[in-house]
Design a protein around this motif. Structure first.
Motif, PDB file in Angstrom:
ATOM      1  N   ARG A  21      -3.633  -3.929   4.379  1.00  0.00           N
ATOM      2  CA  ARG A  21      -3.116  -4.482   3.126  1.00  0.00           C
ATOM      3  C   ARG A  21      -3.068  -3.320   2.143  1.00  0.00           C
ATOM      4  NH1 ARG A  21      -2.760  -9.565   0.570  1.00  0.00           N
ATOM      5  NH2 ARG A  21      -3.022  -9.478  -1.701  1.00  0.00           N
ATOM      6  N   THR A  80      -1.894  -1.956  -1.568  1.00  0.00           N
ATOM      7  CA  THR A  80      -1.508  -2.376  -2.916  1.00  0.00           C
ATOM      8  C   THR A  80      -1.107  -1.146  -3.714  1.00  0.00           C
ATOM      9  OG1 THR A  80      -3.090  -4.208  -2.807  1.00  0.00           O
ATOM     10  CG2 THR A  80      -2.213  -3.641  -4.985  1.00  0.00           C
ATOM     11  N   GLY A 102      -1.400  -1.371  -8.424  1.00  0.00           N
ATOM     12  CA  GLY A 102      -1.928  -2.640  -8.897  1.00  0.00           C
ATOM     13  C   GLY A 102      -0.974  -3.806  -8.807  1.00  0.00           C
ATOM     14  N   GLY A 103       0.223  -3.598  -8.229  1.00  0.00           N
ATOM     15  CA  GLY A 103       1.214  -4.661  -8.193  1.00  0.00           C
ATOM     16  C   GLY A 103       1.690  -4.976  -6.795  1.00  0.00           C
ATOM     17  N   GLU A 104       2.688  -4.231  -6.325  1.00  0.00           N
ATOM     18  CA  GLU A 104       3.299  -4.495  -5.028  1.00  0.00           C
ATOM     19  C   GLU A 104       2.263  -4.455  -3.913  1.00  0.00           C
ATOM     20  OE1 GLU A 104       6.594  -2.500  -1.984  1.00  0.00           O
ATOM     21  OE2 GLU A 104       6.117  -1.529  -3.896  1.00  0.00           O
ATOM     22  N   VAL A 105       2.282  -5.462  -3.065  1.00  0.00           N
ATOM     23  CA  VAL A 105       1.368  -5.552  -1.930  1.00  0.00           C
ATOM     24  C   VAL A 105       2.178  -5.541  -0.637  1.00  0.00           C
ATOM     25  CG1 VAL A 105      -0.403  -6.916  -0.782  1.00  0.00           C
ATOM     26  CG2 VAL A 105      -0.307  -6.849  -3.294  1.00  0.00           C
ATOM     27  N   ARG A 106       1.769  -4.686   0.291  1.00  0.00           N
ATOM     28  CA  ARG A 106       2.398  -4.629   1.605  1.00  0.00           C
ATOM     29  C   ARG A 106       1.350  -4.941   2.657  1.00  0.00           C
ATOM     30  NH1 ARG A 106       7.103  -0.181   1.984  1.00  0.00           N
ATOM     31  NH2 ARG A 106       7.851  -0.260  -0.163  1.00  0.00           N
ATOM     32  N   GLU A 107       1.679  -5.880   3.535  1.00  0.00           N
ATOM     33  CA  GLU A 107       0.826  -6.185   4.677  1.00  0.00           C
ATOM     34  C   GLU A 107       1.549  -5.724   5.929  1.00  0.00           C
ATOM     35  OE1 GLU A 107      -0.492 -10.210   4.652  1.00  0.00           O
ATOM     36  OE2 GLU A 107      -1.471 -10.018   2.697  1.00  0.00           O
ATOM     37  N   VAL A 159      -3.380   3.627  -5.287  1.00  0.00           N
ATOM     38  CA  VAL A 159      -3.149   2.837  -4.083  1.00  0.00           C
ATOM     39  C   VAL A 159      -4.477   2.299  -3.576  1.00  0.00           C
ATOM     40  CG1 VAL A 159      -3.267   4.909  -2.609  1.00  0.00           C
ATOM     41  CG2 VAL A 159      -2.173   2.821  -1.750  1.00  0.00           C
ATOM     42  N   GLU A 160      -4.480   1.018  -3.216  1.00  0.00           N
ATOM     43  CA  GLU A 160      -5.654   0.404  -2.593  1.00  0.00           C
ATOM     44  C   GLU A 160      -5.346   0.143  -1.128  1.00  0.00           C
ATOM     45  OE1 GLU A 160      -8.538  -3.572  -2.649  1.00  0.00           O
ATOM     46  OE2 GLU A 160      -7.091  -3.260  -4.283  1.00  0.00           O
ATOM     47  N   THR A 186      -9.903   2.413  -3.139  1.00  0.00           N
ATOM     48  CA  THR A 186      -8.809   2.650  -4.073  1.00  0.00           C
ATOM     49  C   THR A 186      -8.778   4.120  -4.429  1.00  0.00           C
ATOM     50  OG1 THR A 186      -8.938   0.422  -5.022  1.00  0.00           O
ATOM     51  CG2 THR A 186      -7.855   2.118  -6.355  1.00  0.00           C
TER      52      THR A 186
END
Length: 296
Positions: free
Chosen positions: A181, A183, A186-191, A261-262, A283
């Motif tokens: 996962r 991030t 702090g917004g767009e998340v990609r799995e 990026v997280e 992060t």
């Protein structure tokens, strides 16, 4: 600027190259008129405490002598102080030195370059990555590459980047892609199912593997290379391209850029500059102009 500078030495770097490199580097600096003091330590914690003391006492520069691990340790002592940082590359990977444009395993040349830069006031501010309270200069690795890093660090032979090549082959036998996962800012998340995710402040790790070839030390962003799900055969075909930085054209690879990026994944340890920083989730953020460096 005071004429006294500090050599921060890892005597065991590169199987003793650190200790051997300190002598010609110190000689070059002394020939240029600098007073040189050497800082060692009984262990990394003791060495870091001694380096911080040297910085607090007003040393004119902190010069790390060793590999990426020693450079990373020195960063923890010097960031935020305004004290210039220099690097005499004498380790196995030397990827931060590559990013800085410093000579590799040429300690006298590195010493002369640093001395000239100090005399001329040739300093520049560069970005660093930060994970929690840990700073890094080159790459944060996670997934397949962090497991290769772990295995490579345990190997005594061969020297240089070839140990990481062998470690990669060994890890391939059992590795499977992992669910990540990611991030972005702090917004767009990609799995995504990913083989690895590398976060680059600088372009390379593992002794010249340009995993994040477009990373720039002064752009205020981290480059994130995501290697998606792919077969062992594909990895072996693509791997040689990493040294040229041409692997990013492969359809399984995505490159992102972000200030923060997280990364989240199960049972994955993050490695920054080849040093373990802890399990994911982590992060990483880019801190613009965090380090003052001397060199080319």
């Amino acid at each position: 600027m005071t004429s006294e500078i500090t050599l921060f030495v890892n005597p065991t770097a590169g199987r003793g190259r650190g200790a051997r490199a300190a002598r010609p580097a110190a000689a070059a600096l002394r020939d240029a008129g600098f007073s040189v003091r050497t800082v060692l330590g009984d262990d990394p914690q003791d060495a870091l405490a001694r380096a911080r003391t040297a910085v607090e006492e007003g040393t004119g520069a902190l010069i790390a002598v060793g590999g990426d691990g020693m450079a990373n340790l020195a960063l923890q002592a010097v960031v935020g102080t305004g004290t210039p940082f220099g690097l005499v590359a004498a380790g196995t990977g030397n990827d931060f030195a590559r990013a800085l444009g410093m000579p590799l395993r040429e300690p006298a040349a590195a010493g002369r370059m640093i001395a000239d830069a100090l005399k001329c006031g040739r300093v520049r501010d560069i970005d660093l990555g930060r994970v929690g309270d840990r700073w890094f200069g080159a790459v944060l690795a996670s997934g397949f590459d962090s497991r290769v890093n772990d295995r490579g660090n345990r190997m005594r032979m061969p020297l240089g980047r070839f140990k990481y090549d062998l470690a990669m082959v060994a890890e391939l036998a059992a590795f499977k892609p992992l669910p990540y996962r990611i991030t972005i800012d702090g917004g767009e998340v990609r799995e995504i199912e990913a083989t690895l995710v590398a976060v680059g402040n600088g372009p390379s790790y593992g002794g010249g593997m340009r995993i994040c070839p477009g990373a720039d030390l002064t752009d205020g962003l981290l480059d994130i290379t995501v290697v998606g799900e792919c077969s062992r055969a594909t990895l072996l075909r693509v791997f040689p391209k990493v040294y040229r930085g041409t692997h990013t054209d492969h359809p399984a690879i995505t490159v992102l850029r972000a200030a923060t990026v997280e990364l989240a994944a199960e049972e994955v340890t993050g490695y920054a500059d080849g040093e373990p920083v802890g399990p994911l989730p982590l992060t990483a953020r880019c801190v613009p102009g965090a380090l003052r460096v001397v060199g080319p």
